[in-house]
Design a protein around this motif. Structure first.
Motif: not given
Length: 276
Positions: A12-26, A273-276
């Motif tokens: 699958r190309l598209l999967v559900e977006d789940i916002p991560l308030p404390h994402a480790p994305l630098v 911090g994501g809501q799964v």
């Protein structure tokens, strides 16, 4: 999530977006590459016009020279200057636009989501086209760098990350042995133009895998996703039309997101911090 629930890689190309308030994305980088333009080589008029169009959102500027590192067997590394580069910074210093005669780059440490990020990259492309009339691009890329730190998080890696992306991390270790460094790389190909370069692994204190990524003073685990579309034939470059650029950038971002979600477990999402 087990393998059956995940499905095959890129099934699958598209999967559900789940916002991560404390994402480790630098950091997130978007880049448009193009052939050397005469309008940029002939003087500063075009760059200054481009800078003027962005001054409201990027009020700070730095001008320098690009540095190129040359490696040759049996010879010391040589550093050469290859042209001017203009760096424009947002008022909050979290986003940088860099322009050289060959690339237009947007980098941010405050990622607003792929729709807004790709929208901003497209807006920059429109402003750039207005002053240079660039006919096409030979590479469009969106790159995401995730970095996990902290002993509690690193100890939980087997619970957070899918086993395909762990390698020796989490393997039983004998007495007196410690895994200090492990870095893996994979290149995924999609048709003639689209690629996804994946780098992941464990880095030691002050270790890095990329010269432009500052190291941190503690061990870390990284997942770097460089998603791009490449057009090496200058006669068949990607049209500079804004809609084409936007769609290509979004496609790159979606491929990276699909791989990211396949690489992490639900526990990773809740950990940050994501809501799964």
């Amino acid at each position: 999530m087990d393998r059956e629930e995940r499905g095959a890689l890129f099934e699958r190309l598209l999967v559900e977006d789940i916002p991560l308030p404390h994402a480790p994305l630098v950091r997130v980088i978007g880049q448009l590459r193009f052939g050397t333009l005469s309008v940029l080589a002939s003087g500063d008029e075009a760059p200054q016009a481009f800078i003027g169009k962005l001054s409201a959102d990027y009020p700070f500027i730095e001008q320098g020279l690009e540095q190129t590192l040359l490696f040759a067997p049996g010879q010391p590394m040589q550093q050469t200057e290859s042209g001017k580069v203009w760096r424009l910074r947002s008022s909050d210093q979290q986003s940088v636009v860099a322009l050289s005669n060959g690339a237009l780059t947007l980098e941010t440490t405050a990622y607003p989501g792929r729709t807004d990020f790709c929208g901003e990259l497209t807006r920059l492309a429109e402003a750039f086209h207005a002053v240079t009339h660039v006919p096409s691009y030979n590479r469009v890329a969106v790159r995401y760098t995730n970095r996990l730190t902290g002993p509690d998080t690193l100890e939980r890696l087997p619970q957070l990350i899918q086993p395909e992306f762990l390698g020796l991390v989490g393997a039983p270790q004998g007495s007196g042995m410690r895994l200090a460094h492990m870095l893996s790389q994979a290149l995924l190909s999609f048709g003639d133009t689209d690629r996804l370069l994946v780098q992941f692994g464990l880095l030691p204190e002050s270790g890095t895998f990329e010269p432009t990524l500052p190291p941190v003073g503690e061990p870390s685990w990284v997942l770097d996703l460089d998603s791009y579309a490449e057009f090496p034939d200058p006669r068949r470059g990607l049209s500079a039309d804004a809609d084409v650029v936007s769609r290509t950038a979004i496609d790159c971002a979606e491929r990276a997101h699909t791989l990211f979600r396949w690489a992490v477990k639900d526990a990773f999402l809740t950990h940050f911090g994501g809501q799964v």
